[in-house]
Design an enzyme around this catalytic site. Sequence first.
Site, PDB file in Angstrom:
ATOM      1  N   GLY A 103     -18.631  76.075 -52.283  1.00  0.00           N
ATOM      2  CA  GLY A 103     -18.065  74.992 -53.090  1.00  0.00           C
ATOM      3  C   GLY A 103     -16.561  74.799 -52.953  1.00  0.00           C
ATOM      4  N   LEU A 161     -26.946  71.312 -48.455  1.00  0.00           N
ATOM      5  CA  LEU A 161     -27.663  71.524 -47.202  1.00  0.00           C
ATOM      6  C   LEU A 161     -29.136  71.141 -47.259  1.00  0.00           C
ATOM      7  CD1 LEU A 161     -25.826  74.752 -45.985  1.00  0.00           C
ATOM      8  CD2 LEU A 161     -25.232  72.347 -45.612  1.00  0.00           C
ATOM      9  N   ASN A 217     -21.052  61.842 -47.907  1.00  0.00           N
ATOM     10  CA  ASN A 217     -21.264  63.204 -47.386  1.00  0.00           C
ATOM     11  C   ASN A 217     -20.056  63.615 -46.565  1.00  0.00           C
ATOM     12  OD1 ASN A 217     -22.779  65.598 -46.578  1.00  0.00           O
ATOM     13  ND2 ASN A 217     -23.010  64.619 -44.568  1.00  0.00           N
ATOM     14  N   HIS A 251     -19.099  65.868 -43.352  1.00  0.00           N
ATOM     15  CA  HIS A 251     -19.683  66.570 -42.209  1.00  0.00           C
ATOM     16  C   HIS A 251     -18.553  67.224 -41.412  1.00  0.00           C
ATOM     17  CE1 HIS A 251     -22.595  67.614 -39.209  1.00  0.00           C
ATOM     18  NE2 HIS A 251     -21.742  67.189 -38.295  1.00  0.00           N
TER      19      HIS A 251
END
Length: 202
Positions: free
Chosen positions: A12, A91, A108, A110
Amino acid sequence: MVRAAVLVSGSGTNLQKLLDAQAQGALAPAEIALVVSNRKAAFALERAKAAGVESAVLSKAMEPDPALWDEKLLALLQAHRIDLVVLAGFLMVLGERTLAAFTSRIVNIHPALIPSFAGPGFYGLRVHEAALARGVKITGATAHLVNGEVDGGPILIQKAVEVLPGDTPESLQRRVMEQAEWIILPKSVQLLAERIEAEERA
Ligand code: GAR
């Protein structure tokens, strides 16, 4: 305000940067209203608690059927009147109901420059292992909107990071986080929240 839910699976650090940005007034009009983890041992849950943000766990063990898991997640998001969803090191792949309910409202992060090292199987350290194996000299991170295709939605922000001689997957992961992810994720959440607020005013 635009109510955001942050979905996490692990340590996190990206969630922490979002919480820090919020504390500095740099996330508005987004506000983090909920943290959801698919792993009950995720350290991200401790970070939510320390920041006084409500959290919930929805694991595969709690709901093994993917369609029901998707329904439960959507019900949780709706119960908290969530407007925007952030995948911050989450995930699992979202189900179709949640995707449909939050079209163009899910971001998101990445850890590569999409379309490189992206798609099914490219997550976490594997992304950096693949970048090193290919010998690229530049990598980075991408903040993008989420659609039904893994890492396939429209790109919001990208930032490049140099690969250095002697890098290990771990050292490269850390540099990509520090120099790219932790900067572009809060920025993209703020941009998306502004977009949502403008849409709702129109
Ligand atoms: C981050 O590097 C994030 O980009 C990556 O997982 C890590 C989570 O770290 N996400 C993916 O690979 C998604 N495909 P964190 O829990 O410390 O934020």
